[in-house]
Design a protein around this motif. Structure first.
Motif, PDB file in Angstrom:
ATOM      1  N   ALA A  54       0.726  -1.310  -0.297  1.00  0.00           N
ATOM      2  CA  ALA A  54      -0.133   0.026  -0.019  1.00  0.00           C
ATOM      3  C   ALA A  54       1.091   0.848   0.069  1.00  0.00           C
ATOM      4  O   ALA A  54       0.077   1.887  -0.951  1.00  0.00           O
ATOM      5  CB  ALA A  54      -0.979   0.022   1.884  1.00  0.00           C
ATOM      6  N   CYS A  55       1.810   1.200   0.197  1.00  0.00           N
ATOM      7  CA  CYS A  55       2.876   2.161   0.708  1.00  0.00           C
ATOM      8  C   CYS A  55       3.628   3.448  -0.456  1.00  0.00           C
ATOM      9  O   CYS A  55       3.301   2.710  -1.550  1.00  0.00           O
ATOM     10  CB  CYS A  55       4.742   1.834   1.305  1.00  0.00           C
ATOM     11  N   PRO A  56       3.126   4.144  -0.942  1.00  0.00           N
ATOM     12  CA  PRO A  56       2.841   5.141  -2.061  1.00  0.00           C
ATOM     13  C   PRO A  56       4.132   5.477  -2.665  1.00  0.00           C
ATOM     14  O   PRO A  56       4.567   6.165  -3.731  1.00  0.00           O
ATOM     15  CB  PRO A  56       1.362   6.312  -1.670  1.00  0.00           C
ATOM     16  N   ALA A  57       4.884   5.508  -1.113  1.00  0.00           N
ATOM     17  CA  ALA A  57       6.376   5.950  -1.910  1.00  0.00           C
ATOM     18  C   ALA A  57       7.039   5.131  -1.540  1.00  0.00           C
ATOM     19  O   ALA A  57       8.410   4.946  -1.611  1.00  0.00           O
ATOM     20  CB  ALA A  57       6.499   6.542  -0.627  1.00  0.00           C
TER      21      ALA A  57
ATOM     22  N   ARG B  56      -9.716  12.835   0.191  1.00  0.00           N
ATOM     23  CA  ARG B  56      -8.752  12.808  -1.574  1.00  0.00           C
ATOM     24  C   ARG B  56      -7.512  12.182  -1.226  1.00  0.00           C
ATOM     25  O   ARG B  56      -8.130  11.323  -2.259  1.00  0.00           O
ATOM     26  CB  ARG B  56      -8.370  14.104  -1.672  1.00  0.00           C
ATOM     27  N   GLY B  57      -6.834  11.006  -0.745  1.00  0.00           N
ATOM     28  CA  GLY B  57      -6.409  10.556  -0.665  1.00  0.00           C
ATOM     29  C   GLY B  57      -7.722   9.005  -0.059  1.00  0.00           C
ATOM     30  O   GLY B  57      -6.869   8.183  -0.400  1.00  0.00           O
ATOM     31  N   GLN B  58      -8.195   9.147   0.257  1.00  0.00           N
ATOM     32  CA  GLN B  58      -9.589   7.981  -0.427  1.00  0.00           C
ATOM     33  C   GLN B  58      -9.739   7.961  -0.887  1.00  0.00           C
ATOM     34  O   GLN B  58     -10.185   6.930  -1.569  1.00  0.00           O
ATOM     35  CB  GLN B  58     -10.558   7.669   1.144  1.00  0.00           C
ATOM     36  N   LEU B  59     -10.282   8.946  -1.614  1.00  0.00           N
ATOM     37  CA  LEU B  59     -10.829   8.550  -3.273  1.00  0.00           C
ATOM     38  C   LEU B  59     -10.504   7.980  -3.979  1.00  0.00           C
ATOM     39  O   LEU B  59     -10.057   6.888  -4.890  1.00  0.00           O
ATOM     40  CB  LEU B  59     -11.111  10.100  -3.618  1.00  0.00           C
ATOM     41  N   PHE B  60      -8.654   8.307  -3.609  1.00  0.00           N
ATOM     42  CA  PHE B  60      -7.519   7.725  -4.747  1.00  0.00           C
ATOM     43  C   PHE B  60      -6.952   6.993  -3.954  1.00  0.00           C
ATOM     44  O   PHE B  60      -7.528   5.345  -5.292  1.00  0.00           O
ATOM     45  CB  PHE B  60      -5.945   8.271  -4.338  1.00  0.00           C
ATOM     46  N   ALA B  61      -7.118   6.332  -2.778  1.00  0.00           N
ATOM     47  CA  ALA B  61      -7.311   4.283  -2.674  1.00  0.00           C
ATOM     48  C   ALA B  61      -7.775   3.853  -3.127  1.00  0.00           C
ATOM     49  O   ALA B  61      -8.418   2.306  -3.601  1.00  0.00           O
ATOM     50  CB  ALA B  61      -7.326   4.531  -1.303  1.00  0.00           C
ATOM     51  N   LEU B  62      -9.462   4.723  -3.101  1.00  0.00           N
ATOM     52  CA  LEU B  62     -10.462   3.795  -4.019  1.00  0.00           C
ATOM     53  C   LEU B  62     -10.923   3.313  -5.196  1.00  0.00           C
ATOM     54  O   LEU B  62     -10.770   2.217  -5.889  1.00  0.00           O
ATOM     55  CB  LEU B  62     -12.659   4.577  -3.547  1.00  0.00           C
ATOM     56  N   LEU B  63     -10.581   4.138  -6.005  1.00  0.00           N
ATOM     57  CA  LEU B  63      -9.830   4.594  -7.772  1.00  0.00           C
ATOM     58  C   LEU B  63      -8.929   3.642  -8.162  1.00  0.00           C
ATOM     59  O   LEU B  63      -9.639   2.122  -9.154  1.00  0.00           O
ATOM     60  CB  LEU B  63      -9.908   5.884  -8.230  1.00  0.00           C
ATOM     61  N   GLY B  64      -7.537   3.640  -7.316  1.00  0.00           N
ATOM     62  CA  GLY B  64      -6.528   2.805  -8.086  1.00  0.00           C
ATOM     63  C   GLY B  64      -7.114   1.264  -7.316  1.00  0.00           C
ATOM     64  O   GLY B  64      -6.285   0.895  -7.313  1.00  0.00           O
ATOM     65  N   GLY B  65      -7.810   1.260  -5.690  1.00  0.00           N
ATOM     66  CA  GLY B  65      -7.402   0.163  -5.511  1.00  0.00           C
ATOM     67  C   GLY B  65      -8.666  -1.009  -6.006  1.00  0.00           C
ATOM     68  O   GLY B  65      -8.400  -1.517  -6.885  1.00  0.00           O
ATOM     69  N   GLY B  68      -9.291  -0.703  -8.979  1.00  0.00           N
ATOM     70  CA  GLY B  68      -7.938  -0.898 -10.309  1.00  0.00           C
ATOM     71  C   GLY B  68      -7.463   0.012 -11.783  1.00  0.00           C
ATOM     72  O   GLY B  68      -7.317  -0.348 -12.007  1.00  0.00           O
ATOM     73  N   LEU B  69      -7.729   1.295 -11.042  1.00  0.00           N
ATOM     74  CA  LEU B  69      -7.464   1.975 -11.860  1.00  0.00           C
ATOM     75  C   LEU B  69      -5.999   2.529 -11.406  1.00  0.00           C
ATOM     76  O   LEU B  69      -5.504   3.447 -12.021  1.00  0.00           O
ATOM     77  CB  LEU B  69      -7.977   3.067 -12.544  1.00  0.00           C
ATOM     78  N   SER B  70      -5.572   2.028 -11.097  1.00  0.00           N
ATOM     79  CA  SER B  70      -3.933   2.190 -11.169  1.00  0.00           C
ATOM     80  C   SER B  70      -2.709   0.757 -11.158  1.00  0.00           C
ATOM     81  O   SER B  70      -2.881  -0.037 -11.126  1.00  0.00           O
ATOM     82  CB  SER B  70      -3.581   2.371  -9.276  1.00  0.00           C
ATOM     83  N   THR B 160      -0.672  10.251 -10.766  1.00  0.00           N
ATOM     84  CA  THR B 160      -0.111   9.291 -10.811  1.00  0.00           C
ATOM     85  C   THR B 160      -0.434   8.110 -10.075  1.00  0.00           C
ATOM     86  O   THR B 160       0.245   7.564  -9.676  1.00  0.00           O
ATOM     87  CB  THR B 160       0.885  10.555  -9.260  1.00  0.00           C
ATOM     88  N   MET B 161      -1.708   8.433  -9.840  1.00  0.00           N
ATOM     89  CA  MET B 161      -2.317   7.444  -9.494  1.00  0.00           C
ATOM     90  C   MET B 161      -2.553   6.365 -10.614  1.00  0.00           C
ATOM     91  O   MET B 161      -2.039   4.601  -9.499  1.00  0.00           O
ATOM     92  CB  MET B 161      -4.020   7.415  -9.266  1.00  0.00           C
ATOM     93  N   ALA B 162      -2.585   6.815 -11.705  1.00  0.00           N
ATOM     94  CA  ALA B 162      -2.271   5.782 -12.087  1.00  0.00           C
ATOM     95  C   ALA B 162      -0.855   5.146 -13.095  1.00  0.00           C
ATOM     96  O   ALA B 162      -0.935   4.017 -12.967  1.00  0.00           O
ATOM     97  CB  ALA B 162      -3.428   5.599 -13.831  1.00  0.00           C
ATOM     98  N   LEU B 163      -0.177   5.819 -12.475  1.00  0.00           N
ATOM     99  CA  LEU B 163       1.153   5.563 -13.312  1.00  0.00           C
ATOM    100  C   LEU B 163       1.896   4.623 -12.287  1.00  0.00           C
ATOM    101  O   LEU B 163       2.385   3.511 -12.668  1.00  0.00           O
ATOM    102  CB  LEU B 163       1.604   6.688 -13.763  1.00  0.00           C
TER     103      LEU B 163
END
Lengths: 67, 196
Positions: A54-57, B56-65, B68-70, B160-163
């Protein structure tokens, strides 16, 4: 891997203290210390690697502890 | 793990972006995302905002996690360097200052209200439908400017979430860098326990 216990290790220098690791830890074994870095409670850590994933860094690695 | 009320703050973050599409004045609410992290880190010396409440962090975690958009790749080394993080914070603050100057110019009457949202500090997007009048021009100008900041950072975060990893934005988020700097300044290492 030897017989040693698997443990998550944090590179504190590059940790951004976001807390993503805390949210995914099934054991409550990792916490953010005073908003500066994440710290692993070695007695609780089972080395599952969820925090590392999970760690983004990407500053957490699972290592075999020295005995 | 039991979900708490603050695990649903991603809804507020998504709603914020949607509301700004219909009425730009909702952009003012974004100041909460600016002041709360600072107040929390100064008063409690923690990054509880990032750790718990950042929608916002939660939103990225949801979309990317879950969605599966990451790609789930490692972020490049230079993006987590002190130089890049502090440099981006500085750049962000300069751009924020420029937005405040623009608001002041509209307030003083030296400039007319520009009904546009500027994406990535460059591209002007027409956004006039979201302004319905009824307030002083500078209030609207600030709203357009602030929404530009929020939309730009969301777009960067999505890229950067996608990449890389879902919450890659957290690595270079200016608020995150700022609150960590505050916490670091307040941090006193615990005294080492005497070995037994």
């Amino acid at each position: 891997m030897g017989n040693g216990k698997r443990l998550a290790r944090v590179d504190r220098e590059h940790c951004v203290a976001c807390g993503c690791c805390v949210k995914v830890c099934p054991k409550g074994a990792i916490g953010v210390v005073r908003g500066v870095f994440a710290r692993v409670e070695e007695a609780l850590c089972v080395g599952c690697g969820k925090c590392a994933k999970a760690c983004p860094a990407s500053v957490i690695e699972v290592e075999v502890a020295k005995q | 793990m039991k979900k708490r009320w603050y695990d649903y703050l991603w809804i507020a973050s998504a709603l914020y972006l949607i509301l700004g599409f219909f009425n730009i004045l909702f952009a003012w609410l974004g100041l909460l995302c600016f002041f709360l992290p600072l107040i929390i880190s100064i008063t409690t010396g923690s990054k509880a905002y990032c750790n718990r409440y950042c929608g916002r962090g939660q939103l990225f975690a949801l979309l990317g996690g879950r969605f599966g958009l990451s790609r789930q790749h490692d972020i490049p080394r230079w993006m987590k360097s002190k130089w890049f993080r502090c440099g981006f914070l500085l750049f962000f603050l300069v751009m924020f200052g420029q937005m405040l100057v623009n608001t002041a110019l509209v307030f003083s009457g030296a400039r007319d209200l520009g009904q546009a949202v500027t994406l990535l500090w460059t591209f002007k997007l027409p956004w006039h439908w979201a302004y319905h009048g009824g307030v002083s021009p500078w209030i609207a100008q600030f709203a357009f400017g602030f929404y530009s900041v929020m939309l730009t950072s969301t777009v960067l975060g999505l890229v950067t979430m996608a990449l890389f990893k879902p919450r890659s934005w957290c690595v270079y988020c200016p608020m995150g860098t700022m609150t960590q700097l505050i916490c670091r300044a307040e941090y006193r290492p615990e005294r080492k326990k005497t070995a037994c």
